[in-house]
Design a protein around this motif. Sequence first.
Motif, mmCIF file in Angstrom:
data_model
loop_
_atom_site.group_PDB
_atom_site.id
_atom_site.type_symbol
_atom_site.label_atom_id
_atom_site.label_comp_id
_atom_site.label_asym_id
_atom_site.label_seq_id
_atom_site.Cartn_x
_atom_site.Cartn_y
_atom_site.Cartn_z
ATOM 1 N N GLY A 89 0.745 -1.402 0.309
ATOM 2 C CA GLY A 89 0.127 -0.233 -0.262
ATOM 3 C C GLY A 89 1.018 1.547 0.203
ATOM 4 O O GLY A 89 0.474 2.309 -0.946
ATOM 5 N N GLY A 90 1.983 1.102 0.788
ATOM 6 C CA GLY A 90 2.526 2.298 0.359
ATOM 7 C C GLY A 90 3.013 2.821 -0.751
ATOM 8 O O GLY A 90 3.097 4.415 -1.186
ATOM 9 N N GLU A 91 4.102 1.702 -1.333
ATOM 10 C CA GLU A 91 4.553 1.895 -2.753
ATOM 11 C C GLU A 91 3.075 2.829 -3.451
ATOM 12 O O GLU A 91 3.624 3.258 -3.808
ATOM 13 C CB GLU A 91 4.942 0.542 -3.535
ATOM 14 C CG GLU A 91 6.104 0.154 -3.452
ATOM 15 C CD GLU A 91 6.585 -1.332 -3.608
ATOM 16 O OE1 GLU A 91 5.822 -2.011 -3.759
ATOM 17 O OE2 GLU A 91 8.022 -1.237 -4.954
ATOM 18 N N THR A 92 2.312 1.648 -3.210
ATOM 19 C CA THR A 92 1.441 2.003 -4.336
ATOM 20 C C THR A 92 0.470 3.575 -4.387
ATOM 21 O O THR A 92 0.750 4.113 -5.247
ATOM 22 C CB THR A 92 -0.336 1.895 -3.938
ATOM 23 O OG1 THR A 92 0.499 -0.043 -4.442
ATOM 24 C CG2 THR A 92 -1.261 1.911 -4.927
ATOM 25 N N ALA A 93 0.896 3.993 -2.816
ATOM 26 C CA ALA A 93 0.532 6.015 -2.578
ATOM 27 C C ALA A 93 1.381 6.479 -2.999
ATOM 28 O O ALA A 93 0.665 7.115 -3.299
ATOM 29 C CB ALA A 93 0.157 5.461 -1.316
ATOM 30 N N ILE A 94 2.656 6.156 -2.729
ATOM 31 C CA ILE A 94 3.175 6.943 -2.925
ATOM 32 C C ILE A 94 3.590 7.158 -5.109
ATOM 33 O O ILE A 94 3.838 8.278 -5.470
ATOM 34 C CB ILE A 94 5.039 6.062 -3.380
ATOM 35 C CG1 ILE A 94 5.017 7.062 -1.417
ATOM 36 C CG2 ILE A 94 6.315 7.197 -3.685
ATOM 37 C CD1 ILE A 94 5.445 7.781 -1.249
ATOM 38 N N ALA A 123 1.082 6.678 -6.987
ATOM 39 C CA ALA A 123 0.358 7.699 -7.097
ATOM 40 C C ALA A 123 0.392 9.619 -6.749
ATOM 41 O O ALA A 123 0.203 10.185 -7.572
ATOM 42 C CB ALA A 123 -1.516 6.936 -6.311
ATOM 43 N N ASP A 124 1.142 9.192 -6.362
ATOM 44 C CA ASP A 124 1.691 11.000 -5.454
ATOM 45 C C ASP A 124 2.726 11.587 -7.158
ATOM 46 O O ASP A 124 2.157 12.548 -7.184
ATOM 47 C CB ASP A 124 2.314 10.746 -4.058
ATOM 48 C CG ASP A 124 1.006 10.926 -3.056
ATOM 49 O OD1 ASP A 124 0.552 10.671 -3.501
ATOM 50 O OD2 ASP A 124 1.367 10.790 -2.281
ATOM 51 N N SER A 151 3.605 1.454 6.436
ATOM 52 C CA SER A 151 3.513 0.691 6.257
ATOM 53 C C SER A 151 4.465 -0.366 5.883
ATOM 54 O O SER A 151 5.713 -0.426 6.672
ATOM 55 C CB SER A 151 3.373 1.469 4.471
ATOM 56 O OG SER A 151 4.655 0.291 3.677
ATOM 57 N N PHE A 198 5.826 -2.282 4.499
ATOM 58 C CA PHE A 198 6.767 -2.255 3.223
ATOM 59 C C PHE A 198 8.039 -1.886 3.336
ATOM 60 O O PHE A 198 9.385 -1.863 4.022
ATOM 61 C CB PHE A 198 6.381 -2.596 2.681
ATOM 62 C CG PHE A 198 7.344 -2.108 0.753
ATOM 63 C CD1 PHE A 198 7.308 -2.992 0.325
ATOM 64 C CD2 PHE A 198 7.596 -0.265 0.105
ATOM 65 C CE1 PHE A 198 8.890 -2.748 -0.838
ATOM 66 C CE2 PHE A 198 8.137 -0.307 -0.684
ATOM 67 C CZ PHE A 198 8.567 -1.401 -1.345
ATOM 68 N N TYR A 218 6.739 7.236 8.110
ATOM 69 C CA TYR A 218 6.456 7.719 6.145
ATOM 70 C C TYR A 218 5.085 7.251 6.680
ATOM 71 O O TYR A 218 4.705 6.877 7.952
ATOM 72 C CB TYR A 218 6.578 5.901 5.137
ATOM 73 C CG TYR A 218 5.514 5.552 4.871
ATOM 74 C CD1 TYR A 218 5.215 6.694 3.182
ATOM 75 C CD2 TYR A 218 4.412 4.535 4.486
ATOM 76 C CE1 TYR A 218 4.329 6.391 2.452
ATOM 77 C CE2 TYR A 218 3.757 4.754 3.914
ATOM 78 C CZ TYR A 218 2.846 4.952 2.659
ATOM 79 O OH TYR A 218 1.969 5.568 1.785
ATOM 80 N N GLU A 261 0.937 8.301 6.504
ATOM 81 C CA GLU A 261 -0.627 8.352 5.627
ATOM 82 C C GLU A 261 -1.025 9.029 5.957
ATOM 83 O O GLU A 261 -1.910 10.367 5.129
ATOM 84 C CB GLU A 261 -1.549 6.807 5.516
ATOM 85 C CG GLU A 261 0.207 6.182 4.669
ATOM 86 C CD GLU A 261 -0.802 4.601 4.284
ATOM 87 O OE1 GLU A 261 -1.259 4.468 4.631
ATOM 88 O OE2 GLU A 261 0.124 3.978 3.123
ATOM 89 N N SER A 277 2.617 10.497 2.571
ATOM 90 C CA SER A 277 2.061 10.466 0.836
ATOM 91 C C SER A 277 0.455 10.409 0.858
ATOM 92 O O SER A 277 0.155 10.834 1.690
ATOM 93 C CB SER A 277 1.860 8.076 0.960
ATOM 94 O OG SER A 277 1.137 7.547 1.477
ATOM 95 N N SER A 331 -2.047 12.688 -3.419
ATOM 96 C CA SER A 331 -2.485 13.057 -4.561
ATOM 97 C C SER A 331 -3.923 12.244 -4.878
ATOM 98 O O SER A 331 -4.219 11.647 -3.621
ATOM 99 C CB SER A 331 -1.932 12.271 -5.893
ATOM 100 O OG SER A 331 -1.938 11.063 -5.306
ATOM 101 N N GLY A 333 -3.553 8.994 -4.669
ATOM 102 C CA GLY A 333 -2.645 8.414 -3.345
ATOM 103 C C GLY A 333 -3.707 8.219 -2.194
ATOM 104 O O GLY A 333 -3.667 7.729 -1.810
ATOM 105 N N ALA A 350 -5.777 4.988 -2.574
ATOM 106 C CA ALA A 350 -4.431 4.223 -1.484
ATOM 107 C C ALA A 350 -4.637 3.881 -0.613
ATOM 108 O O ALA A 350 -4.587 3.005 0.203
ATOM 109 C CB ALA A 350 -3.393 4.532 -2.768
ATOM 110 N N HIS A 376 -5.631 1.003 2.687
ATOM 111 C CA HIS A 376 -4.738 0.270 2.687
ATOM 112 C C HIS A 376 -4.279 0.375 3.783
ATOM 113 O O HIS A 376 -4.704 -0.995 5.107
ATOM 114 C CB HIS A 376 -3.074 1.516 2.352
ATOM 115 C CG HIS A 376 -1.684 0.533 3.105
ATOM 116 N ND1 HIS A 376 -0.592 1.651 3.567
ATOM 117 C CD2 HIS A 376 -1.618 -0.684 3.034
ATOM 118 C CE1 HIS A 376 0.393 0.451 3.767
ATOM 119 N NE2 HIS A 376 0.043 0.055 3.825
ATOM 120 N N PHE A 416 10.940 7.295 -1.221
ATOM 121 C CA PHE A 416 11.069 5.922 -0.346
ATOM 122 C C PHE A 416 13.230 6.108 0.269
ATOM 123 O O PHE A 416 13.452 5.954 0.225
ATOM 124 C CB PHE A 416 10.818 4.666 -0.374
ATOM 125 C CG PHE A 416 9.573 4.609 -0.220
ATOM 126 C CD1 PHE A 416 9.068 4.709 1.345
ATOM 127 C CD2 PHE A 416 8.903 3.895 -0.568
ATOM 128 C CE1 PHE A 416 7.647 4.366 1.496
ATOM 129 C CE2 PHE A 416 7.635 3.397 -1.106
ATOM 130 C CZ PHE A 416 7.116 4.291 0.433
#
Lengths: 702, 702
Positions: free
Chosen positions: A310-315, A317-318, B165, B167, B212, B214, B241, B244, B247, B250, B254, B280
């Motif tokens: 989810g973190g990757e996805t949000a970033i 998108a941004d 996240s 991740f 990180y 959200e 994040s 957008s 984003g 997401a 998430h 990241f």
Amino acid sequence: MDIRKVMKPRSIAVVGVSDRKGSFGNYAAQNALRGKLGEKVYFVHPKRQELLGKKCYPCISDLPEAVDCVVLCTPSSTIIPLMEEAGKKGIGGAVVFASGFSEERDEAGKKLEKRLIEVAKTYDMAVIGPNCLGLMNNVDQVMMWGLDTKFEFNDNTGVGVVGQSGFIIKHLSEAGFGMSYMASTGNGNIVTIEDVLLFYAQEDAVSVIAVYLEGIKKPEIFENALKTAAEKRKPFIVLKSGRSKKGAAATASHTGNLAGDSATYDAIFEKFGVVVAEDFADLIALTRMFTVLKGTLAEKGTLASLNLSGGETAICADICEKYGLVHPDFDANVKKAVMELLPPFATPNNPLDATTALMYNVEGNKKIVKALLESDEIGIITLGINIGLGKHLVVENQINAACAAVEESSNKKPIFAVSSFEGTRNRDYLEQLERHGIVMPSGGEKAYRQIAQLVKFSQYDPSKCTLSFAYPSVDNAAKQTVALSEYDSKEAIKEAGITISKQAVVTTKEELKTVLEKEFSFPVVLKVSSADILHKTDAGGVKLSIQSQQEALQAFDEIMVACKNYMPDAVIDGVLVQEMAPKGIEIIIGISNDALFGPMVLVGLGGVFVEIFKDVALYPAPMNKDEALGMLKKLKAYKLLTGYRGSKPADVDALAETIVKISDYAAKHRDTLKELDLNPVFVYEEGRGLSVVDALLIQYQS
Amino acid sequence: MDIRKVMKPRSIAVVGVSDRKGSFGNYAAQNALRGKLGEKVYFVHPKRQELLGKKCYPCISDLPEAVDCVVLCTPSSTIIPLMEEAGKKGIGGAVVFASGFSEERDEAGKKLEKRLIEVAKTYDMAVIGPNCLGLMNNVDQVMMWGLDTKFEFNDNTGVGVVGQSGFIIKHLSEAGFGMSYMASTGNGNIVTIEDVLLFYAQEDAVSVIAVYLEGIKKPEIFENALKTAAEKRKPFIVLKSGRSKKGAAATASHTGNLAGDSATYDAIFEKFGVVVAEDFADLIALTRMFTVLKGTLAEKGTLASLNLSGGETAICADICEKYGLVHPDFDANVKKAVMELLPPFATPNNPLDATTALMYNVEGNKKIVKALLESDEIGIITLGINIGLGKHLVVENQINAACAAVEESSNKKPIFAVSSFEGTRNRDYLEQLERHGIVMPSGGEKAYRQIAQLVKFSQYDPSKCTLSFAYPSVDNAAKQTVALSEYDSKEAIKEAGITISKQAVVTTKEELKTVLEKEFSFPVVLKVSSADILHKTDAGGVKLSIQSQQEALQAFDEIMVACKNYMPDAVIDGVLVQEMAPKGIEIIIGISNDALFGPMVLVGLGGVFVEIFKDVALYPAPMNKDEALGMLKKLKAYKLLTGYRGSKPADVDALAETIVKISDYAAKHRDTLKELDLNPVFVYEEGRGLSVVDALLIQYQS
């Protein structure tokens, strides 16, 4: 000169071979032997009989043939006589490594370079250098390189690289992907960097051009190179330095190149669809991207992105939003493939957070990528795959899924394996991806910037651009200039087909009365006409909104009195009478004639828009109407022209036509025009045209 | 709840240990044993006697002590009973890995999470998760982590990392530099991410905070964390994040976090000197930078850059200019050191193209770096060192020179080894550099962006900022709002100490006559006063520049007639009479009360500046005058306030004071104010103040 003598020599002689480690003569001798020329490589040394198992000839004259190219490894003091010897022998090419020429601060170096240029001219020789590292040709396998290198001859990728820095060429050549040609042009006054670029643009073996550029010298060659590359749709990737004041100083002391105005270069790049890199890493990544894609472009600018977290996805998108990259909703087919494989709580959004469901499900992952390859909505696919140095099962699964999808699909689209992190990538993974045409861009944010560059290049259409600029054919640098009066400036642009308000210069009140009765409608404007009075308003030399003959006659007297008081010695030609234009949206159109690239057209909305916000568009003359409209659309203030807050749209069409006419005029007068300012131009409602309210033309005196 | 029960547990119990590879229970059990707790780690399993050589207790109740924290490795359905069991036992902390809570689309998950929150409240337990990967504490060496990890306990670097996240936490923990604490907060409704941030801000063992983010839930805790970190000068680095639309979607799917408005977060970050990462890789690099620097900051924002090639030098200069980094001329000492060692043709410019002269001259290179360390002109030193994976003599020479200079100098300055390329760095070189406090930032352009972040952080002064924001203490989300009339809005802001022009509402011409005679000076303005008529001008309800009583009386009638025609049913309170303010520079001051962060103040120049160029500054209330001036200085149009094209400077001082008063007012009314717009405000010449021409206050209804 025939540049093929240096770029594609069929025989070479290394002069000044040496067994001293670290010397040009040692590196160049070893590198020369690595190529395919075999017996067509000769060594020259005044005393040695042989070196590295190869016979040495005592001098160039003694060579058994007039080779295509000599590689001179000796110091600057020896270069001129060696060049003359080579010239007399009928040799057409030379590579000169030595420094000590025009890049030096003292006059001796500059003189030496001048002499070198003369000798090259006398014997019609193509010379790479001096102050360079040489070149490598991987097509014919010839290496004329003055340093150690990890570069290995390999399959040609079609990349042609050239730069005004040996450093970058060395690093590009060792970046781990094959290149077809590499050249370090050094001071580049004989074979210039633009000569090499033209060679690449024309050469069939080159399909991607990458250049580190400090400045150019021959605009006509540069134009030809850009035009040829654009027409052939060869990606032309440039890292331009000397953009800042300190950077320009650095390039000047580096290779003696003048950096030129950065905005002008960018305008040229814009016209020819050049891909602009931000730094060396970006230059390498963009070059690699186009090389791996082998001509596959983005038919649409839309993205589909699959990520595992989810973190990757949000970033993702941004960053995509920041670069104007759009993620449309998935079509039904893609959604089906996603929902088949994801847990029930996952949402088939784009960008997709595939959660951990796909980490070990290669088949499912492949199906989604295949569905994306077949989706009409999607132009580009990005896969979040964090490839590091080592091997990793999840990464391997993702790569295998993507590669299998490519193999099984007949559709081709750019696919990117995007890592969130920096780092060197595992070579096996990288090779597997690239074999399947999948690009591994820079890590993190830069990846998406590079993808945005691909979208821009994909959407560029050379057939819609005038692929030329109007470089002057004479050197105006030392010439005096003269500013024309407003009257004369406006009369001059009539030639360009631009309608101007009725105007006349009168010297007496009687004349004024006559012209007002015969020719003019009120309201009119009166302005003092004098080359000596630059600030007419300050001098009391301007009277606006004059509604009657009587007012006009009085204004005439007031102007004369005020201006004589303001500047008693001023030569006053008379008073300029004009019909007064109604107020419209204020536009500035300016032309500045660049010594290298010719007239550059600047457009902006008047006043603070230009002065505070620097909201201007710059583009080289000549241009067509599409290009002129493109300039206007690049303005942030463009909204003010298309109907802002309920006001009616302005006559953008007439404005674009005027810009075209003015740019044609400037292109035509490239050899005499210095500057032309239409400021302000009043643009009216759609269908009602515009008025050029004031104009100033500055010309070079012949 | 006591967050130390989870962040610094002295005893833990892993519940649901397992020997099934890849399960939470297996990873968590193995990881728990790696720490220092030894006998204070307990395993719980309903059937097993032992696992990994450790005794298993059948249930939590059977544990020989009330441990600080339980680590629940079991599925979501088991969590509530286990939590209750733990609570009854007197256990104060829990880590919950399971997903299936509020992050799910269905209601069942949301209900389950609600229940979990209630249980935690009942037993006053600090819970990390659910839907998380757990945490690691390298200070006390405790690992409660539900995944495999390459992280090794090591020397504490003082870095505290937390993220929404798993991740990113996983990757940060494996990025190759020690961290003191790492936490993945998952859904984070009990121990929120801001609770962990506050713990880091307060904890002495933490000197650098990386997050990180959200979104946040408890503004009061977030404020405290930011304030504490700012006051202690702990770098607080955030990757935010959900900036957008896609984003934000997401992040919502998430971890169920609402991303909040990106500009609002940035304004908060600005106030507290937060360092903002772009991706990241940037988050990792910035964290590493502050860790390696160990508190060494840039006393000046000036750079000295040494590079080995002209190309690198030119690009370095260009990028630095882009990021506002300044290269001053070298002082005499540095010049001397440079000229001693460079060939005569080299120029001692900054940035310096050291040519190849320094590649093998370690002693000379060291002398230059030492001279730079001692130069008062220079705040930061950058060295172009292209470190790759392998070893390289030139690189080694450069590193040795830099490290020797650091050892021999008593001065400390941030030094960066900047590579032009991306890639993984040689570990030995990296360790040598970092041991000497030399930072290796990201490759290429990003390096200089990171340096610019260091300069910004170094120049931030918490003592000059109001380290608070005015988060509302009530939830207004469901409330109705009411818009006050212009008269009432202006009367309301009088309370803020803002002078407004004389005003009165009259209902008859007689009243109008009376107030005009008694209180008002001409010119005056008449405006219809009616809550029903929003667009007063369109309704014919506004009359400006009224110069006499007679004109005023006529205007009154005209307004009444026009408005009744415009909207026959409108309730008209009367006519608002105001003294008319002379025209000044048009400013907009707007307040919007953010549900999380409270009133945010927006300032911009009126009209197209705000609407077309989005040239506005945003900052949280309350603020002091320095901060208000800072807002104005951030406007591109600020030049228009300081005397543009010969006009006199505007009363910036009075404007800043008004902004402070309005922000204080908004902070005071944080629980009732929804929006407040002063639009326009006319600002006059220096010393002449300003006028609030129109005001609109919207309040929540209680």
